[in-house]
Design a protein around this motif. Sequence first.
Motif, PDB file in Angstrom:
ATOM      1  N   SER A   1      28.848 -53.488  54.102  1.00  0.00           N
ATOM      2  CA  SER A   1      27.469 -53.318  54.535  1.00  0.00           C
ATOM      3  C   SER A   1      27.099 -51.838  54.508  1.00  0.00           C
ATOM      4  O   SER A   1      27.832 -51.007  55.029  1.00  0.00           O
ATOM      5  CB  SER A   1      27.299 -53.857  55.954  1.00  0.00           C
ATOM      6  N   GLU A   2      25.959 -51.529  53.910  1.00  0.00           N
ATOM      7  CA  GLU A   2      25.504 -50.138  53.870  1.00  0.00           C
ATOM      8  C   GLU A   2      24.829 -49.715  55.159  1.00  0.00           C
ATOM      9  O   GLU A   2      24.749 -48.530  55.455  1.00  0.00           O
ATOM     10  CB  GLU A   2      24.563 -49.918  52.676  1.00  0.00           C
ATOM     11  N   ASP A   3      24.329 -50.669  55.949  1.00  0.00           N
ATOM     12  CA  ASP A   3      23.654 -50.320  57.199  1.00  0.00           C
ATOM     13  C   ASP A   3      24.404 -50.809  58.442  1.00  0.00           C
ATOM     14  O   ASP A   3      23.975 -50.577  59.561  1.00  0.00           O
ATOM     15  CB  ASP A   3      22.218 -50.847  57.216  1.00  0.00           C
ATOM     16  N   GLY A   4      25.534 -51.475  58.250  1.00  0.00           N
ATOM     17  CA  GLY A   4      26.307 -51.990  59.376  1.00  0.00           C
ATOM     18  C   GLY A   4      25.754 -53.279  59.953  1.00  0.00           C
ATOM     19  O   GLY A   4      26.265 -53.782  60.951  1.00  0.00           O
TER      20      GLY A   4
ATOM     21  N   VAL B   1      36.993 -56.381  38.437  1.00  0.00           N
ATOM     22  CA  VAL B   1      35.538 -56.455  38.366  1.00  0.00           C
ATOM     23  C   VAL B   1      35.048 -55.950  37.014  1.00  0.00           C
ATOM     24  O   VAL B   1      34.441 -56.667  36.258  1.00  0.00           O
ATOM     25  CB  VAL B   1      34.886 -55.625  39.496  1.00  0.00           C
ATOM     26  N   ASN B   2      35.313 -54.720  36.715  1.00  0.00           N
ATOM     27  CA  ASN B   2      34.868 -54.097  35.472  1.00  0.00           C
ATOM     28  C   ASN B   2      36.052 -53.926  34.538  1.00  0.00           C
ATOM     29  O   ASN B   2      37.178 -54.255  34.874  1.00  0.00           O
ATOM     30  CB  ASN B   2      34.244 -52.732  35.774  1.00  0.00           C
ATOM     31  N   SER B   3      35.803 -53.353  33.381  1.00  0.00           N
ATOM     32  CA  SER B   3      36.885 -53.143  32.424  1.00  0.00           C
ATOM     33  C   SER B   3      37.912 -52.142  32.938  1.00  0.00           C
ATOM     34  O   SER B   3      39.068 -52.168  32.533  1.00  0.00           O
ATOM     35  CB  SER B   3      36.321 -52.661  31.085  1.00  0.00           C
ATOM     36  N   ASP B   4      37.519 -51.271  33.866  1.00  0.00           N
ATOM     37  CA  ASP B   4      38.459 -50.296  34.424  1.00  0.00           C
ATOM     38  C   ASP B   4      39.171 -50.815  35.678  1.00  0.00           C
ATOM     39  O   ASP B   4      39.944 -50.093  36.297  1.00  0.00           O
ATOM     40  CB  ASP B   4      37.768 -48.966  34.711  1.00  0.00           C
ATOM     41  N   ASN B   5      38.920 -52.068  36.050  1.00  0.00           N
ATOM     42  CA  ASN B   5      39.570 -52.709  37.204  1.00  0.00           C
ATOM     43  C   ASN B   5      39.380 -51.944  38.510  1.00  0.00           C
ATOM     44  O   ASN B   5      40.295 -51.810  39.306  1.00  0.00           O
ATOM     45  CB  ASN B   5      41.057 -52.950  36.943  1.00  0.00           C
ATOM     46  N   LYS B   6      38.169 -51.459  38.715  1.00  0.00           N
ATOM     47  CA  LYS B   6      37.840 -50.755  39.957  1.00  0.00           C
ATOM     48  C   LYS B   6      36.468 -51.187  40.438  1.00  0.00           C
ATOM     49  O   LYS B   6      35.560 -51.397  39.645  1.00  0.00           O
ATOM     50  CB  LYS B   6      37.864 -49.244  39.745  1.00  0.00           C
ATOM     51  N   ALA B   7      36.344 -51.295  41.750  1.00  0.00           N
ATOM     52  CA  ALA B   7      35.054 -51.609  42.351  1.00  0.00           C
ATOM     53  C   ALA B   7      34.620 -50.417  43.192  1.00  0.00           C
ATOM     54  O   ALA B   7      35.379 -49.954  44.045  1.00  0.00           O
ATOM     55  CB  ALA B   7      35.159 -52.859  43.221  1.00  0.00           C
ATOM     56  N   GLU B   8      33.426 -49.917  42.933  1.00  0.00           N
ATOM     57  CA  GLU B   8      32.860 -48.839  43.738  1.00  0.00           C
ATOM     58  C   GLU B   8      32.133 -49.502  44.906  1.00  0.00           C
ATOM     59  O   GLU B   8      31.089 -50.122  44.704  1.00  0.00           O
ATOM     60  CB  GLU B   8      31.878 -48.006  42.918  1.00  0.00           C
ATOM     61  N   VAL B   9      32.683 -49.392  46.101  1.00  0.00           N
ATOM     62  CA  VAL B   9      32.088 -50.021  47.273  1.00  0.00           C
ATOM     63  C   VAL B   9      31.477 -48.925  48.143  1.00  0.00           C
ATOM     64  O   VAL B   9      32.201 -48.100  48.698  1.00  0.00           O
ATOM     65  CB  VAL B   9      33.138 -50.830  48.066  1.00  0.00           C
ATOM     66  N   LYS B  10      30.150 -48.934  48.230  1.00  0.00           N
ATOM     67  CA  LYS B  10      29.427 -47.972  49.069  1.00  0.00           C
ATOM     68  C   LYS B  10      29.040 -48.703  50.338  1.00  0.00           C
ATOM     69  O   LYS B  10      28.251 -49.648  50.294  1.00  0.00           O
ATOM     70  CB  LYS B  10      28.192 -47.446  48.345  1.00  0.00           C
ATOM     71  N   ALA B  11      29.613 -48.265  51.464  1.00  0.00           N
ATOM     72  CA  ALA B  11      29.370 -48.994  52.706  1.00  0.00           C
ATOM     73  C   ALA B  11      29.527 -48.108  53.927  1.00  0.00           C
ATOM     74  O   ALA B  11      30.285 -47.145  53.914  1.00  0.00           O
ATOM     75  CB  ALA B  11      30.333 -50.166  52.807  1.00  0.00           C
ATOM     76  N   LYS B  12      28.824 -48.483  54.957  1.00  0.00           N
ATOM     77  CA  LYS B  12      28.982 -47.866  56.271  1.00  0.00           C
ATOM     78  C   LYS B  12      29.981 -48.695  57.086  1.00  0.00           C
ATOM     79  O   LYS B  12      30.619 -48.193  58.000  1.00  0.00           O
ATOM     80  CB  LYS B  12      27.627 -47.806  56.981  1.00  0.00           C
ATOM     81  N   THR B  13      30.110 -49.984  56.714  1.00  0.00           N
ATOM     82  CA  THR B  13      31.023 -50.900  57.391  1.00  0.00           C
ATOM     83  C   THR B  13      31.759 -51.755  56.369  1.00  0.00           C
ATOM     84  O   THR B  13      31.137 -52.311  55.467  1.00  0.00           O
ATOM     85  CB  THR B  13      30.242 -51.837  58.347  1.00  0.00           C
ATOM     86  N   LEU B  14      33.076 -51.847  56.532  1.00  0.00           N
ATOM     87  CA  LEU B  14      33.898 -52.786  55.773  1.00  0.00           C
ATOM     88  C   LEU B  14      34.456 -53.796  56.769  1.00  0.00           C
ATOM     89  O   LEU B  14      34.995 -53.399  57.803  1.00  0.00           O
ATOM     90  CB  LEU B  14      35.050 -52.069  55.058  1.00  0.00           C
TER      91      LEU B  14
END
Length: 189
Positions: A164-167, A136-149
């Motif tokens: 999903s942040e709210d489910g 995704v980015n130059s550091d090859n990491k995605a910050e995923v903020k979620a209540k549900t994956l």
Amino acid sequence: MKKFTLIPAALLLAVLTACGNTQPTEQPANQATTGTQQPAGEATTQKPEEAKKEEQQVIVAPQEIVVYKQGEKTSLKPEDDKFKEILALMNKRFETPADQMRFDESTQAVEKDKKEALAIEFNYAEVTTNTLPATVNSDNKAEVKAKTLFFVLSGDNKNHMFDSEDGKAYGTAPLHLTESTELTELLNK
């Protein structure tokens, strides 16, 4: 005439490649990844393997895992053996960085996959940040903020991870993961 010219060049390349692969520093790393035993007297081999296992824990353990099999729903808690196996196999999928995609109808896709596909849902008590390997980015990491994956293992959205942040409402940038036949086999038992 070209065959005779290429044969010595190929032999030279093979010899150089073989000579380059005999470095002693590579052998322990290969043994650790293949699971073969190391020679007696090397007592420090267990610690690097344990550290590697900890590094592979990229997904924060959820409070609950829900397995969907074509509409049939099964809930698992952290004390269940299958919970631990699913988490380990899911972490293994991130050994190869995921690709980020554009997907405008994520919420509808997730609802459809809950009814028609084999899928896994990781539920957290609150929004949790997972730093996942992804191109995704130059550091090859995605910050995923979620209540549900939500991970899809079969169907039209196979190998997608929605968040999903709210489910309820899912984002429009799911990750595309590598396939996991081990995980699919475990869930189909």
